[in-house]
Design a protein around this motif. Structure first.
Motif, short mmCIF file in Angstrom:
data_model
loop_
_atom_site.label_atom_id
_atom_site.label_comp_id
_atom_site.label_asym_id
_atom_site.label_seq_id
_atom_site.Cartn_x
_atom_site.Cartn_y
_atom_site.Cartn_z
N VAL A 55 -1.97 6.20 -1.17
CA VAL A 55 -3.25 5.61 -0.76
C VAL A 55 -3.62 6.08 0.64
O VAL A 55 -4.75 6.50 0.90
CB VAL A 55 -3.17 4.06 -0.80
CG1 VAL A 55 -4.40 3.44 -0.12
CG2 VAL A 55 -3.06 3.58 -2.23
N TYR A 56 -2.66 6.03 1.57
CA TYR A 56 -2.93 6.47 2.93
C TYR A 56 -3.34 7.94 2.97
O TYR A 56 -4.12 8.36 3.84
CB TYR A 56 -1.69 6.28 3.81
CG TYR A 56 -1.35 4.84 4.12
CD1 TYR A 56 -2.28 4.00 4.73
CD2 TYR A 56 -0.11 4.32 3.81
CE1 TYR A 56 -1.97 2.68 5.03
CE2 TYR A 56 0.22 3.00 4.10
CZ TYR A 56 -0.72 2.19 4.70
OH TYR A 56 -0.41 0.90 4.99
N ASP A 108 -10.12 6.09 -3.88
CA ASP A 108 -10.38 6.63 -2.55
C ASP A 108 -10.59 8.14 -2.59
O ASP A 108 -11.46 8.68 -1.90
CB ASP A 108 -9.20 6.31 -1.62
CG ASP A 108 -9.16 4.84 -1.24
OD1 ASP A 108 -10.15 4.13 -1.52
OD2 ASP A 108 -8.14 4.39 -0.68
N CYS A 113 0.83 -1.19 0.00
CA CYS A 113 0.00 0.00 0.00
C CYS A 113 0.88 1.25 0.00
O CYS A 113 1.74 1.42 0.84
CB CYS A 113 -0.89 -0.02 1.23
SG CYS A 113 -2.33 1.04 1.12
N ASP A 151 -1.90 5.03 -9.70
CA ASP A 151 -2.29 4.39 -8.44
C ASP A 151 -3.82 4.37 -8.38
O ASP A 151 -4.47 5.31 -7.94
CB ASP A 151 -1.72 5.18 -7.25
CG ASP A 151 -1.81 4.39 -5.94
OD1 ASP A 151 -2.83 3.70 -5.76
OD2 ASP A 151 -0.86 4.46 -5.15
N GLN A 176 -5.96 2.59 -6.60
CA GLN A 176 -6.60 2.60 -5.30
C GLN A 176 -6.66 4.01 -4.73
O GLN A 176 -7.69 4.43 -4.18
CB GLN A 176 -5.86 1.68 -4.31
CG GLN A 176 -6.53 1.60 -2.95
CD GLN A 176 -5.86 0.63 -2.01
OE1 GLN A 176 -4.92 -0.08 -2.39
NE2 GLN A 176 -6.31 0.59 -0.77
N ALA A 177 -5.58 4.76 -4.86
CA ALA A 177 -5.57 6.14 -4.37
C ALA A 177 -6.60 6.99 -5.12
O ALA A 177 -7.30 7.81 -4.53
CB ALA A 177 -4.17 6.74 -4.52
#
Length: 477
Positions: A244-245, A275, A240, A269, A271-272
Motif C-alpha cells: 500500500v505504501y 491506490d 497497512c 490487496d 487498497q494497494a
C-alpha cells in the motif's frame, strides 16, 4: 556434511550484484568463494584463485558486457573450462541483460543460464542455483548479521539503515530522502533492506514497510519487503501493507514491477490496487491496463471497501470493457451491495460512488441502471420482509441521489393495488415495522412519502426505539 562450493566470477562493474548473490547463497547454507578485492590485473591467476576454482562444485559467472571484456573473467573461465572437461565444476551463467555475445563461447553456450533480469525473481533464482525450494531452505541469521555488519565498510552511507537492525534506532522519515539520494549501489541497498527486515522485523516492521516503499519509488529497491511472499523469513504484516505504501505516483519504469507485486499479493490487496489505479492509470499502456482488469476481476475479490473503489476507478476509465461490466453486473445481481454478507458494501456505498458521475453524464453507469431496476423488482417479488427492506433501500438512496432513471419503478410502486402487494396484510405475518410501513404506503400511495412518514412515526414512539435504530442507523430518537 560438506557444504556445496560456489566460485563467483565477475567484473569489477558487477561487484555489488555478485556480492549480493554470494551473501544470500552463504546465508542459505552454501560455501562461496567471492573476491572482494580490486586487485590490479596480472597475466595469470594466483595459485589461491586456482585452488578456489578447483575446489568448487559450481562455477558461476556474472555475465555482462563488462564481464565479456574482463581479462580476469576470461582467465577464471579458461581455468574452469579445463576443470569442466573433467566434469568439475558445473558452470552456471547469471545475466541481467541480453548477452548474445556470450554465445560465441562454446562452454557458455551449453551451460545453464539463469535470467536475473526480473528483480522480483532474485530470491527464487538463488533457490534454483542451490537446488532447493524456499519452503525448505534455512536462513542462518548469524551469517546474515555478519554480512550486514560488513556492509558498513562496503557502503558507509548505508550505516544509518544498517543500525536499525542492530540498535533498534529507526531512521527518521525526514532523513529517508537524504539517505536514498546518495550514490549507493542498488544491490547493496536492496541487501541491507532485506537483511535488516529479517533481523529486526518484530521491532521495526512499520519502519521497513515505509522505507521500502520510498526506496521503491526513488530507486526501484525494497522489493523483497513490499512483495513479502518472496522472503519466507519475513512474516506477513498486520495493518497497512508495504505494498500500500509503495503504490504512490510511480515513474513508468516501475509500473511493470508494481503490477507484478499486485498480482502476487495473496490475498489480493484491494487498497494497494485502488491506490495504484487512481495514481498511475494514465501512464499505463494497453498491456498494463489489461493486467489491471485481470487484477480487479479476480474472483476472490468482492465489492467491500477498497475492492469496490478499485473497480470503480478502473471501470470509469475503461467504460467499454466487457469484463468490468460483467463484474459490476454480478455484484448488483447477487446483492453484494445490500450489506447482507461479511465485509459487503451497502446500497449507500454504491450510490455514493456513482451519483456524481451520473449527474454529470460521466462514466459507464447508465449501462447498469437496468440491472439495478431488475434487482429491485426481483427483491419486491420475493415478498419476504428482508427483501422488501432492501428494495426500499435502493429506492430511497436512488431518490436521495435524485436519479430520474428510477422513476419508472417509483410509478409502478405508488399504487397499493399493485399485484405484488395485494394480500400482504392478510397472507403474511408482518412485524410491527413492516405493518406500519404498509399502512402508510396505502394511505400515501407513494413509497417514498410512506417511508418518510414511517420514519417520523417511529421517532414519535419511544417503544419503537429498537426498530428505529435497526432501520435508521446513525439517527437518534
Amino acid at each position: 556434511m560438506k557444504k556445496s562450493g560456489y566460485f563467483i566470477s565477475h567484473s569489477r562493474h558487477d561487484k555489488a550484484f555478485a556480492r549480493r548473490v554470494a551473501s544470500w547463497l552463504e546465508v542459505r547454507g552454501a560455501r562461496v568463494w567471492f573476491d572482494e578485492s580490486d586487485a590490479v590485473f596480472e597475466d595469470r591467476l594466483s595459485s589461491e584463485l586456482k585452488r578456489a576454482i578447483d575446489s568448487c562444485d559450481t562455477f558461476i559467472i556474472i555475465a555482462s558486457e563488462e564481464a565479456v571484456q574482463s581479462n580476469w573473467v576470461k582467465l577464471e573461465l579458461a581455468h574452469a573450462t579445463r576443470r569442466f572437461q573433467m566434469n568439475r565444476p558445473r558452470v552456471r551463467v547469471l545475466y541481467r541483460s541480453n548477452m548474445d555475445d556470450l554465445k560465441e563461447h562454446p562452454l557458455l553456450n551449453d551451460s545453464p543460464r539463469v535470467d536475473m533480469s526480473d528483480p522480483l525473481e532474485f530470491h527464487n533464482n538463488t533457490y534454483e542455483i542451490l537446488g532447493v525450494t524456499k519452503e525448505t531452505v534455512i536462513c542462518d541469521k548469524d551469517v546474515l548479521a555478519r554480512k550486514l555488519r560488513y556492509m558498513t565498510a562496503v557502503s558507509p552511507q548505508l550505516k544509518p539503515l544498517i543500525d536499525v537492525a542492530f540498535e533498534n534506532k529507526p531512521v527518521h522519515i525526514a532523513q529517508t530522502g537524504t539517505l536514498l539520494s546518495h550514490n549507493i549501489q542498488y544491490d547493496d541497498l536492496e541487501f541491507c533492506l532485506e537483511a535488516g527486515a529479517i533481523l529486526a522485523w518484530d521491532q521495526q516492521d512499520s519502519f521497513y514497510r515505509v522505507f521500502a516503499a520510498d526506496a521503491f519509488e526513488r530507486r526501484g529497491a525494497g522489493l523483497a519487503i513490499i512483495d513479502q511472499s518472496i522472503l519466507p523469513e519475513v512474516p506477513k504484516s498486520n495493518g497497512c501493507s508495504a505494498l500500500v505504501y509503495a503504490m504512490q505516483e510511480l515513474p513508468e519504469i516501475r509500473l511493470d514491477c508494481a503490477l507484478k507485486m499486485l498480482r502476487n499479493a495473496d490475498p489480493p490487496d484491494d487498497q494497494a490496487s485502488a491506490d495504484f489505479i487512481r495514481r498511475n492509470f494514465e501512464k499505463c499502456n494497453g498491456a498494463q491496463r489489461d493486467q489491471l482488469v485481470d487484477i480487479v476481476t479476480d474472483p476472490h475479490r468482492g465489492p467491500g471497501s477498497f475492492g469496490r473503489d478499485a473497480a470503480f476507478y478502473l471501470y470509469r476509465n475503461l467504460p467499454d470493457n466487457d469484463d468490468l461490466y460483467a463484474l459490476w453486473h454480478f455484484w448488483i445481481h447477487e446483492g453484494d451491495f445490500e450489506g447482507s454478507k461479511d465485509d459487503s458494501a451497502t446500497t449507500s456505498d454504491f450510490f455514493r460512488l456513482i451519483s456524481d458521475d451520473l449527474r454529470e453524464g460521466r462514466g459507464p453507469w447508465e449501462k447498469l441502471l437496468p440491472v439495478i431496476e431488475g434487482r429491485v423488482r426481483s427483491l419486491v417479488r420475493r415478498r419476504d420482509e428482508g427483501s422488501v427492506w432492501k428494495a426500499i433501500g435502493y429506492l430511497v438512496k436512488a431518490s436521495e441521489a435524485n436519479f430520474p432513471h428510477m422513476q419508472i419503478i417509483f410509478k409502478q410502486l405508488q399504487t397499493p393495488s399493485w399485484a405484488e402487494w395485494n394480500n400482504w396484510e392478510g397472507e403474511y405475518k408482518m412485524t410491527l415495522a413492516l405493518n406500519i410501513f404498509v399502512q402508510e404506503a396505502k394511505r400515501e400511495k407513494n413509497w417514498l412519502r410512506a417511508y418518510d412518514k414511517f420514519k417520523n412515526d417511529l421517532k414519535d414512539q419511544a417503544e419503537n426505539k429498537e426498530i428505529f435504530e435497526k432501520w435508521f442507523p446513525g439517527n437518534t430518537l
